[in-house]
Design a protein around this motif. Structure first.
Motif, short mmCIF file in Angstrom:
data_model
loop_
_atom_site.label_atom_id
_atom_site.label_comp_id
_atom_site.label_asym_id
_atom_site.label_seq_id
_atom_site.Cartn_x
_atom_site.Cartn_y
_atom_site.Cartn_z
N TYR A 1 0.86 -1.18 0.00
CA TYR A 1 0.00 0.00 0.00
C TYR A 1 0.90 1.24 0.00
CZ TYR A 1 -3.28 -3.50 1.93
OH TYR A 1 -4.05 -4.63 2.15
N PHE A 2 0.98 1.91 -1.14
CA PHE A 2 1.82 3.11 -1.24
C PHE A 2 0.97 4.37 -1.12
CE2 PHE A 2 4.25 0.02 -3.76
CZ PHE A 2 5.52 0.20 -3.26
N HIS A 3 1.41 5.28 -0.26
CA HIS A 3 0.87 6.64 -0.28
C HIS A 3 1.90 7.49 -0.98
CE1 HIS A 3 0.06 10.62 2.04
NE2 HIS A 3 -0.62 10.59 0.92
N MET A 4 1.47 8.21 -2.04
CA MET A 4 2.34 9.12 -2.76
C MET A 4 1.81 10.52 -2.54
SD MET A 4 2.43 6.55 -6.03
CE MET A 4 3.61 7.39 -7.10
N PHE A 5 2.61 11.38 -1.91
CA PHE A 5 2.13 12.72 -1.50
C PHE A 5 1.56 13.49 -2.68
CE2 PHE A 5 5.75 12.69 1.85
CZ PHE A 5 4.93 12.12 2.80
N PRO A 6 0.49 14.24 -2.50
CA PRO A 6 -0.29 14.33 -1.27
C PRO A 6 -1.45 13.34 -1.21
CG PRO A 6 -0.95 16.07 -2.79
CD PRO A 6 0.13 15.29 -3.49
N ASN A 7 -2.04 12.96 -2.36
CA ASN A 7 -3.36 12.31 -2.29
C ASN A 7 -3.51 11.12 -3.21
OD1 ASN A 7 -3.29 13.97 -4.56
ND2 ASN A 7 -5.50 14.28 -4.54
N THR A 8 -2.39 10.51 -3.62
CA THR A 8 -2.46 9.33 -4.48
C THR A 8 -2.15 8.09 -3.65
OG1 THR A 8 -1.81 10.55 -6.45
CG2 THR A 8 -1.43 8.17 -6.50
N LEU A 9 -3.03 7.10 -3.73
CA LEU A 9 -2.81 5.84 -3.04
C LEU A 9 -2.70 4.76 -4.10
CD1 LEU A 9 -5.64 6.27 -0.34
CD2 LEU A 9 -3.27 7.09 -0.25
N MET A 10 -1.60 4.04 -4.09
CA MET A 10 -1.41 2.98 -5.09
C MET A 10 -1.30 1.65 -4.35
SD MET A 10 1.22 2.73 -8.24
CE MET A 10 2.68 2.02 -7.61
N ASN A 11 -2.30 0.81 -4.53
CA ASN A 11 -2.34 -0.48 -3.84
C ASN A 11 -1.99 -1.57 -4.84
OD1 ASN A 11 -3.37 0.97 -1.64
ND2 ASN A 11 -5.43 0.80 -2.46
N VAL A 12 -0.91 -2.28 -4.57
CA VAL A 12 -0.43 -3.29 -5.51
C VAL A 12 -0.74 -4.67 -4.95
CG1 VAL A 12 1.60 -4.14 -6.75
CG2 VAL A 12 1.42 -1.70 -6.19
N TYR A 13 -1.49 -5.43 -5.74
CA TYR A 13 -1.92 -6.77 -5.33
C TYR A 13 -1.43 -7.78 -6.38
CZ TYR A 13 -5.33 -4.04 -2.61
OH TYR A 13 -5.93 -3.15 -1.76
N PRO A 14 -1.50 -9.06 -6.07
CA PRO A 14 -1.14 -10.05 -7.09
C PRO A 14 -1.99 -9.93 -8.36
CG PRO A 14 -1.11 -11.07 -4.93
CD PRO A 14 -1.68 -9.68 -4.73
N TRP A 15 -3.25 -9.47 -8.25
CA TRP A 15 -4.10 -9.36 -9.45
C TRP A 15 -3.84 -8.09 -10.25
CZ3 TRP A 15 -6.77 -4.87 -9.17
CH2 TRP A 15 -7.27 -4.43 -7.94
N GLY A 16 -3.23 -7.06 -9.65
CA GLY A 16 -3.02 -5.80 -10.36
C GLY A 16 -2.93 -4.64 -9.38
N VAL A 17 -3.41 -3.48 -9.81
CA VAL A 17 -3.21 -2.24 -9.04
C VAL A 17 -4.55 -1.54 -8.87
CG1 VAL A 17 -2.07 0.01 -9.08
CG2 VAL A 17 -0.88 -2.00 -9.98
N SER A 18 -4.84 -1.12 -7.65
CA SER A 18 -5.98 -0.24 -7.41
C SER A 18 -5.41 1.14 -7.13
CB SER A 18 -6.81 -0.75 -6.22
OG SER A 18 -7.85 0.15 -5.94
N MET A 19 -5.67 2.07 -8.04
CA MET A 19 -5.22 3.45 -7.84
C MET A 19 -6.37 4.19 -7.17
SD MET A 19 -2.20 3.75 -9.07
CE MET A 19 -2.03 5.52 -8.89
N ASN A 20 -6.12 4.75 -6.00
CA ASN A 20 -7.17 5.47 -5.30
C ASN A 20 -6.77 6.94 -5.21
OD1 ASN A 20 -7.91 2.83 -4.96
ND2 ASN A 20 -7.71 2.79 -2.75
N HIS A 21 -7.59 7.78 -5.82
CA HIS A 21 -7.31 9.21 -5.83
C HIS A 21 -8.25 9.90 -4.85
CE1 HIS A 21 -4.71 8.42 -9.15
NE2 HIS A 21 -5.68 7.85 -9.80
N VAL A 22 -7.67 10.58 -3.87
CA VAL A 22 -8.43 11.13 -2.76
C VAL A 22 -8.57 12.64 -2.99
CG1 VAL A 22 -8.50 11.35 -0.24
CG2 VAL A 22 -7.44 9.35 -1.29
N ASN A 23 -9.71 13.04 -3.55
CA ASN A 23 -9.85 14.42 -4.01
C ASN A 23 -10.75 15.24 -3.09
OD1 ASN A 23 -8.39 13.45 -6.11
ND2 ASN A 23 -10.03 13.58 -7.62
N PRO A 24 -10.21 16.31 -2.50
CA PRO A 24 -11.09 17.18 -1.71
C PRO A 24 -12.07 17.88 -2.65
CG PRO A 24 -8.84 18.08 -1.82
CD PRO A 24 -8.83 16.79 -2.58
#
Ligand code: FES
Ligand SMILES: [Fe+2]
Length: 359
Positions: free
Chosen positions: A259-282
């Protein structure tokens, strides 16, 4: 601004005060000091040559009008979509075109943003200047994931290098976007509360019972990175694991999620099946839109292990985050403390934030 400062020593530091999470003027200051020079997600550029794609960067917050272009030889640019004459939007819809033409007074730009023609400007002195071109912003990509930056807090390689040093061996080029598996959630809480919650596995045994069953919680750990942090999810026996090569420092550790947090609001979750990119937008002081974009390289591993049931985990997270927003709004809440063995990632994020917000 003194009241928002956080002590650099984790063991003694107090958390951000409640007013950091949506108090008057905070989001406006964050827009100027954080989001206007941050790496933020862009839509994937058009596949076809000589095609343009207008969009807004960080809609509901920055709302910066931009346009992705792909020229005749396939080069991609991300340009300001604001005409340099009087500010009309230049491209209004996605489509195939050889040049950008402002419909207001007819100014034309090539797909790199250079001014080609400006009817009516015959006789203007010192014209055209470079300022009369459309500004091109910095972009970077990891496989199908595209990012742009209006102001450059750091360059793209600096932003991604510590992440790619860990997961660069994975086939990002093979990721396929799964539109049906992607979702947008609206959370009634400040964007930092959502990220604070993401940054600690402390609550996994109490809030996420099923995730706790897939993970070996005693081995859960956080590593701070120069531009964010990493949480390592070690899985229990028999769950899918990431295929680290022999030479990788994580080889042999049964890791089922990074589970990577990339400043300020990008979350990159890497799993065996692939990647869930979660963008946290105010989108308001105490309202956040979270976009889950799913990219898959091993569909056969979907819905297994730590990467399964993401929607249920999200609902559990949102319930605690929204209730925490109500709590930190309370007059009687001041500041908390960080649990040193669990909340180093939260502290690291808060220090990064205060450096930009306060100085
Ligand atoms: S605003 Fe674009 S040509 Fe006038
Ligand atoms: Fe959680």
């Amino acid at each position: 601004m003194e009241r928002f400062k956080v002590n650099k020593r984790l063991a003694i530091a107090e958390t951000l005060p409640g007013s950091a999470y949506g108090g008057p003027g905070v989001l406006e200051r964050e827009i100027e000091r954080i989001f206007s020079s941050a790496w933020l997600p862009l839509p994937a550029p058009p596949n076809e040559c000589e095609t343009v794609l207008p969009f807004e960067l960080l809609p509901g917050c920055l709302n910066e009008p931009l346009v992705m272009t792909r020229d005749a030889v396939g080069d991609v640019r991300c340009l300001s979509n604001v005409c340099t004459h009087r500010g009309m939007l230049v491209a209004c819809e996605t489509g195939s075109m050889k040049r950008l033409r402002c419909i207001y007074h007819g100014r034309r730009f090539d797909l790199h943003g250079h001014l080609e023609a400006a009817p009516g400007f015959e006789g203007a002195d010192n014209f055209p200047r470079t300022e009369d071109d459309l500004t091109s912003i910095s972009v970077g990509s990891i496989g199908p994931l595209w990012f742009g930056n209006l102001g450059l807090d750091c360059d793209f390689q600096e932003w991604v290098s510590s992440v790619m040093a860990i997961v660069g061996f994975l086939p990002f080029e093979e990721l396929i976007f799964d539109a049906e598996g992607s979702q947008t959630y609206t959370v009634e809480a400040n964007w930092k509360l959502y990220i604070d919650n993401y940054l600690e596995g402390f609550h996994i045994p109490t809030v996420h019972k099923s995730l706790a069953a897939a993970l070996d919680v005693s081995d859960y750990r956080v590593e701070n990175l120069p531009q964010g942090s990493l949480q390592v999810g070690v899985v229990s026996h028999g769950q899918p694991e990431l295929p680290f090569p022999d030479s990788h420092p994580m080889h042999g550790q049964s890791i089922g999620a990074l589970y990577f947090h990339m400043f300020p609001n990008t979350l990159m979750n890497v799993y065996p099946w692939g990647v869930s990119m979660n963008h946290v937008n105010p989108i308001a002081d105490q309202r956040t839109q979270v976009h889950f974009h799913k990219y898959v390289w091993r569909p056969d591993l979907l819905d297994q292990g730590a990467g399964a049931g993401l929607d249920r985990v999200e609902m559990e997270d949102e319930a605690v985050v929204e209730a925490t927003q109500k709590g930190v709004r309370g007059r009687l809440y001041k500041r908390g403390r960080y649990a040193p063995s669990h909340e180093a990632g939260v502290h690291h994020f808060h220090l990064w934030w205060t450096e930009r917000f306060c100085d």
